[in-house]
Design a protein around this motif. Sequence first.
Motif, PDB file in Angstrom:
ATOM      1  N   THR A   1       0.953  -1.216  -0.183  1.00  0.00           N
ATOM      2  CA  THR A   1      -0.171   0.001  -0.098  1.00  0.00           C
ATOM      3  C   THR A   1       0.922   1.136   0.027  1.00  0.00           C
ATOM      4  OG1 THR A   1      -1.684  -1.217   1.511  1.00  0.00           O
ATOM      5  CG2 THR A   1      -1.803   1.139   1.079  1.00  0.00           C
ATOM      6  N   VAL A   2       1.967   1.144   0.867  1.00  0.00           N
ATOM      7  CA  VAL A   2       2.773   2.213   0.893  1.00  0.00           C
ATOM      8  C   VAL A   2       3.458   2.548  -0.437  1.00  0.00           C
ATOM      9  CG1 VAL A   2       4.937   3.381   2.029  1.00  0.00           C
ATOM     10  CG2 VAL A   2       3.106   2.202   3.397  1.00  0.00           C
ATOM     11  N   ILE A   3       3.889   1.501  -1.095  1.00  0.00           N
ATOM     12  CA  ILE A   3       4.743   1.603  -2.414  1.00  0.00           C
ATOM     13  C   ILE A   3       3.652   2.309  -3.441  1.00  0.00           C
ATOM     14  CG2 ILE A   3       5.663   0.352  -4.219  1.00  0.00           C
ATOM     15  CD1 ILE A   3       6.869  -1.411  -1.999  1.00  0.00           C
ATOM     16  N   SER A   4       2.247   1.954  -3.378  1.00  0.00           N
ATOM     17  CA  SER A   4       1.415   2.305  -4.158  1.00  0.00           C
ATOM     18  C   SER A   4       1.156   3.872  -4.191  1.00  0.00           C
ATOM     19  CB  SER A   4       0.257   1.433  -4.347  1.00  0.00           C
ATOM     20  OG  SER A   4       0.418   0.051  -4.478  1.00  0.00           O
ATOM     21  N   VAL A   5       1.047   4.064  -2.738  1.00  0.00           N
ATOM     22  CA  VAL A   5       0.923   5.502  -2.572  1.00  0.00           C
ATOM     23  C   VAL A   5       1.975   6.432  -3.071  1.00  0.00           C
ATOM     24  CG1 VAL A   5       0.783   7.297  -0.834  1.00  0.00           C
ATOM     25  CG2 VAL A   5      -0.721   5.285  -0.538  1.00  0.00           C
ATOM     26  N   THR A   6       3.313   5.805  -2.848  1.00  0.00           N
ATOM     27  CA  THR A   6       4.335   6.626  -3.520  1.00  0.00           C
ATOM     28  C   THR A   6       4.348   6.530  -4.950  1.00  0.00           C
ATOM     29  OG1 THR A   6       5.679   5.312  -1.862  1.00  0.00           O
ATOM     30  CG2 THR A   6       6.870   6.398  -3.499  1.00  0.00           C
ATOM     31  N   PHE A   7       3.850   5.530  -5.801  1.00  0.00           N
ATOM     32  CA  PHE A   7       3.773   5.894  -7.132  1.00  0.00           C
ATOM     33  C   PHE A   7       2.651   6.644  -7.553  1.00  0.00           C
ATOM     34  CE2 PHE A   7       6.723   3.186  -9.388  1.00  0.00           C
ATOM     35  CZ  PHE A   7       7.273   2.449  -8.486  1.00  0.00           C
ATOM     36  N   ILE A   8       1.656   6.706  -6.860  1.00  0.00           N
ATOM     37  CA  ILE A   8       0.363   7.617  -7.028  1.00  0.00           C
ATOM     38  C   ILE A   8       0.871   8.850  -7.005  1.00  0.00           C
ATOM     39  CG2 ILE A   8      -1.892   8.174  -5.995  1.00  0.00           C
ATOM     40  CD1 ILE A   8      -2.371   5.268  -5.620  1.00  0.00           C
ATOM     41  N   ILE A   9       1.556   9.512  -6.023  1.00  0.00           N
ATOM     42  CA  ILE A   9       2.103  10.886  -5.773  1.00  0.00           C
ATOM     43  C   ILE A   9       2.972  11.079  -6.861  1.00  0.00           C
ATOM     44  CG2 ILE A   9       3.322  12.378  -4.300  1.00  0.00           C
ATOM     45  CD1 ILE A   9       2.283  10.749  -1.808  1.00  0.00           C
ATOM     46  N   GLY A  10       3.918  10.207  -6.969  1.00  0.00           N
ATOM     47  CA  GLY A  10       5.033  10.812  -8.219  1.00  0.00           C
ATOM     48  C   GLY A  10       3.997  10.832  -9.541  1.00  0.00           C
ATOM     49  N   SER A  11       2.984   9.956  -9.984  1.00  0.00           N
ATOM     50  CA  SER A  11       2.717  10.134 -11.222  1.00  0.00           C
ATOM     51  C   SER A  11       1.566  11.227 -11.119  1.00  0.00           C
ATOM     52  CB  SER A  11       1.517   8.941 -11.383  1.00  0.00           C
ATOM     53  OG  SER A  11       2.408   7.864 -11.282  1.00  0.00           O
ATOM     54  N   PHE A  12       0.961  11.577  -9.984  1.00  0.00           N
ATOM     55  CA  PHE A  12       0.247  12.661  -9.859  1.00  0.00           C
ATOM     56  C   PHE A  12       1.090  14.084 -10.160  1.00  0.00           C
ATOM     57  CE2 PHE A  12      -1.044  16.509  -7.359  1.00  0.00           C
ATOM     58  CZ  PHE A  12      -2.343  16.733  -7.764  1.00  0.00           C
ATOM     59  N   LEU A  13       2.193  14.319  -9.710  1.00  0.00           N
ATOM     60  CA  LEU A  13       2.985  15.322  -9.799  1.00  0.00           C
ATOM     61  C   LEU A  13       3.630  15.564 -11.362  1.00  0.00           C
ATOM     62  CD1 LEU A  13       4.999  15.353  -6.489  1.00  0.00           C
ATOM     63  CD2 LEU A  13       2.906  16.861  -7.231  1.00  0.00           C
ATOM     64  N   ALA A  14       3.862  14.275 -11.848  1.00  0.00           N
ATOM     65  CA  ALA A  14       4.282  14.183 -13.261  1.00  0.00           C
ATOM     66  C   ALA A  14       3.053  14.628 -14.059  1.00  0.00           C
ATOM     67  CB  ALA A  14       4.754  12.899 -13.508  1.00  0.00           C
ATOM     68  N   ALA A  15       1.741  14.187 -13.622  1.00  0.00           N
ATOM     69  CA  ALA A  15       0.583  14.625 -14.561  1.00  0.00           C
ATOM     70  C   ALA A  15       0.765  16.311 -14.654  1.00  0.00           C
ATOM     71  CB  ALA A  15      -0.532  13.900 -14.257  1.00  0.00           C
ATOM     72  N   VAL A  16       0.537  16.747 -13.357  1.00  0.00           N
ATOM     73  CA  VAL A  16       0.247  18.243 -13.224  1.00  0.00           C
ATOM     74  C   VAL A  16       1.727  18.888 -14.216  1.00  0.00           C
ATOM     75  CG1 VAL A  16       0.563  20.069 -11.694  1.00  0.00           C
ATOM     76  CG2 VAL A  16      -0.592  18.044 -11.002  1.00  0.00           C
ATOM     77  N   GLY A  17       2.931  18.279 -13.880  1.00  0.00           N
ATOM     78  CA  GLY A  17       3.842  18.819 -14.687  1.00  0.00           C
ATOM     79  C   GLY A  17       4.051  18.887 -16.058  1.00  0.00           C
ATOM     80  N   SER A  18       3.191  17.755 -16.690  1.00  0.00           N
ATOM     81  CA  SER A  18       3.051  17.820 -17.884  1.00  0.00           C
ATOM     82  C   SER A  18       2.279  18.871 -18.569  1.00  0.00           C
ATOM     83  CB  SER A  18       2.513  16.130 -18.390  1.00  0.00           C
ATOM     84  OG  SER A  18       1.204  16.028 -18.006  1.00  0.00           O
ATOM     85  N   VAL A  19       1.344  19.435 -17.848  1.00  0.00           N
ATOM     86  CA  VAL A  19       0.460  20.460 -18.201  1.00  0.00           C
ATOM     87  C   VAL A  19       1.262  21.752 -18.523  1.00  0.00           C
ATOM     88  CG1 VAL A  19      -1.499  21.725 -17.849  1.00  0.00           C
ATOM     89  CG2 VAL A  19      -1.671  19.376 -17.323  1.00  0.00           C
ATOM     90  N   LEU A  20       2.212  21.953 -17.389  1.00  0.00           N
ATOM     91  CA  LEU A  20       2.911  22.941 -17.432  1.00  0.00           C
ATOM     92  C   LEU A  20       3.886  23.120 -18.523  1.00  0.00           C
ATOM     93  CD1 LEU A  20       3.173  23.129 -13.614  1.00  0.00           C
ATOM     94  CD2 LEU A  20       1.737  24.393 -14.867  1.00  0.00           C
ATOM     95  N   TYR A  21       4.931  21.972 -18.367  1.00  0.00           N
ATOM     96  CA  TYR A  21       5.751  21.606 -19.530  1.00  0.00           C
ATOM     97  C   TYR A  21       5.187  21.827 -21.097  1.00  0.00           C
ATOM     98  CZ  TYR A  21       9.775  19.558 -21.902  1.00  0.00           C
ATOM     99  OH  TYR A  21      11.098  19.382 -22.379  1.00  0.00           O
ATOM    100  N   PHE A  22       4.001  21.257 -21.329  1.00  0.00           N
ATOM    101  CA  PHE A  22       3.624  20.847 -22.833  1.00  0.00           C
ATOM    102  C   PHE A  22       2.850  22.276 -23.221  1.00  0.00           C
ATOM    103  CE2 PHE A  22       4.272  16.434 -22.147  1.00  0.00           C
ATOM    104  CZ  PHE A  22       5.299  16.402 -22.963  1.00  0.00           C
ATOM    105  N   THR A  23       2.623  23.156 -22.257  1.00  0.00           N
ATOM    106  CA  THR A  23       2.179  24.208 -22.451  1.00  0.00           C
ATOM    107  C   THR A  23       3.233  25.213 -23.169  1.00  0.00           C
ATOM    108  OG1 THR A  23       0.326  24.529 -20.912  1.00  0.00           O
ATOM    109  CG2 THR A  23       0.772  26.356 -21.659  1.00  0.00           C
ATOM    110  N   ASN A  24       4.575  24.870 -22.630  1.00  0.00           N
ATOM    111  CA  ASN A  24       5.580  25.746 -23.083  1.00  0.00           C
ATOM    112  C   ASN A  24       6.066  25.189 -24.473  1.00  0.00           C
ATOM    113  OD1 ASN A  24       6.526  28.092 -21.745  1.00  0.00           O
ATOM    114  ND2 ASN A  24       7.088  27.041 -20.008  1.00  0.00           N
ATOM    115  N   TYR A  25       6.120  24.044 -24.509  1.00  0.00           N
ATOM    116  CA  TYR A  25       6.866  23.205 -25.399  1.00  0.00           C
ATOM    117  C   TYR A  25       5.802  22.333 -26.132  1.00  0.00           C
ATOM    118  CZ  TYR A  25      10.947  24.503 -22.824  1.00  0.00           C
ATOM    119  OH  TYR A  25      11.798  24.962 -22.063  1.00  0.00           O
TER     120      TYR A  25
END
Lengths: 239, 291
Positions: free
Chosen positions: B186-210
Amino acid sequence: MSETILEINDLRVSYGGIEAVKGITLDVHKGKIVTLIGSNGAGKSTTLKAVAGLVKPQSGSIKFKGQELIGLSPDKIVKSGVVLVPEGRRVFPNLTVKENLKMGAYLRKDDLTEDFEYVYSLFPRLKEREWQLAGTLSGGEQQMLAVGRALMSKPELIMMDEPSLGLAPIVVKDIFKIIRTINEAGITVLLIEQNAFMALQNADWAYVLETGTIKTQREGLELLDDETIQEAYLGKTRE
Amino acid sequence: MEFAVSQILSGISLGGQYALIAIGYTMVYGILRLINFAHGDVFMIAGIMMIYMATTLPLYIAIPAMIICTVLLGFLIERAAYKPLRAAPRMSVMISAIGVSYLLQNLALYITGGQPKTYPRIPWISDTVTIFGARTYVVTLVTPFLVIALVVALTLLINHTKIGIAMRAVSKDFETSQLMGVKINTVISVTFIIGSFLAAVGSVLYFTNYPTVVPMSGAMPGLKAFVAAVFGGIGSIPGAVIGAFIIGICETLIKGTDYAIFSDAFTFALLIVILVAKPTGIFGEKTTDKV
Ligand SMILES: Nc1ncnc2c1ncn2[C@@H]1O[C@H](COP(=O)(O)OP(=O)(O)OP(=O)(O)O)[C@@H](O)[C@H]1O
Ligand SMILES: [Mg+2]
C-alpha cells in the motif's frame, strides 16, 4: 494451569531448502514469561518470525487464542494481539522517538494519550527524548524504544528477540525489570535470550532449542540448576 | 534587461517543471531503491492522453481525467512490473523498468503513428503577459508558485500524516514496518500515485511551453529531472526540488548565450561531476545502500 495463549505444533521452516526449524512444538500460557534459549543458529529468531508472519512455514500450526496464524499477513497478526520486538532493536533511525511510538500504534484508530503516558512512565528517558531522532539514541535507549513501540499496539502477547544483546549489565537488569513489569500488567511474554542466566531467572517456563528442535523444557529456575544446561549455556554466557 | 528577466523567469519555470518530475524519481528511489526509468515516459503519456482527451472533452474535464488516468497508469505499472519482483535482485527490477519505458514509448508511437501531436492550448496559462518589459506566458509565472504549493503540501503529508510517517519508516526498513502492521504494498502504491500525480501536473505546465508531443518527449525532461534528483541527493525531496531549479535555471541561462548548444551537455557534465565529487548529492544520506 492457566489457559494456553500460543500453541505451536510441529512447526517447520526452511530457507531455500535448508531446514532451520525442524518440527518445534511449544505452548505459551497466558500471563506467563516463557523463554526460548539456545545457541546461535538454533532457530530461535526464525520461530518468532514465523509467529509474526514474516516467514512462511513449510508445515505445522501456530495458534493464537485458538486462531491459526499461519497464512495471515503480518498486519493481521499484529491486529490479533501478537507483537514482535525484533532482534537488534530495529528502531526507525530517521524517525523521532515519538514517531517511532506512533508507528507502533499504526493499526489503532482509538486515542493514544494513555498509551503514550504508560510507555513514558515505564521509560521516562524516552519522554525526555521525545523529539530526538531514534538513530541518535544509545543502544539501551533504542531497546527501550523498541519495547515501548511494541507496547503501543496494545498486545496480549509480546515476543522479544534478544532484548539484552550488546547492552551493559546494568542496562540488562533494567530491561528485565521492565519485562517483569509488563508481565505483571497482564501481558504474556515470549522471550529469546542468549543471556540464559538472566532469562532463566526471570522465566516461568523455559524451552531449550538446539539445531531446530526442542531439546528440553522445564521451569526456568529448575533449568538454571541443571548441570548440562549450566555447561552448555551458562558457562558460555559467563565467559 | 528584458532578455535577462525573461531568461530567469523561464529558467525558474523550467526548473519547477523538472522538480515535479524529479520528486517521482526521488520518492520511488527512497522507498524501493529503484530508478524508475519509466517515469519520464509516464510524463510523456500524460501529454498524449491530454491531447486525445481534449479533442472530445472540455478542458475542465480533460485535465482532471488525464491526471486520474496518469495516476492509474503509475499505479498499474508498479503492480504489474515491479511488485512481482519484490524479492528479486534490484537489477531485475531496473531491467523491468527499462522494459516498461520502451513499452510506453512504443505504445505512444503506435497511437500517434509517429506524427508529432500538438498540445491543446489551455486558456489563461497559455496567454502572454509582459512583466518588467519581458513578454512571457502566464504559465511561466504560475509554475513556481504551483510547484512550491505542491511541495509544501507533500512535505506536510510526509512529516505529519500517518501514511507519511509510514513512508519514511518503510524507506528504512521493510521488515520492521511490517511488524508495525504496515502493508508495504500500500505504501509503495501511494508513492507511485503521488509521483505520477506530480508528473501529470508537470506535463500540463511543460507541454504548454513546448507544445509538441512525440514518443520521445518524456526522455529528455525525464533524464534532466533524474539528474536533478541525483544532484540533490537521490531519496531527498528538498534535494530533488533544489536540484531541479538549479538545472532549469542554468540550462535556460546557457541557452541564452553563444554556447546554447551546450545547454544539455551542461546538465550531464553536472551529473558526472556530482557522481565523481559527491555521489550522495547535496542532501543525500551518507549510507545509500540498504541492508
Ligand atoms: N534469511 C535467511 N536466509 C537463509 N538462512 C537463514 C535466514 N535466516 C536464518 N537462516 C538460517 O536459519 C538458521 C536459524 O537461524 P535463526 O536466526 O533462527 O537462529 P537463532 O537461534 O535466532 O540464532 P542467534 O542466536 O544467532 O540469533 C541458521 O542456520 C541461519 O543461518
Ligand atoms: Mg536470533
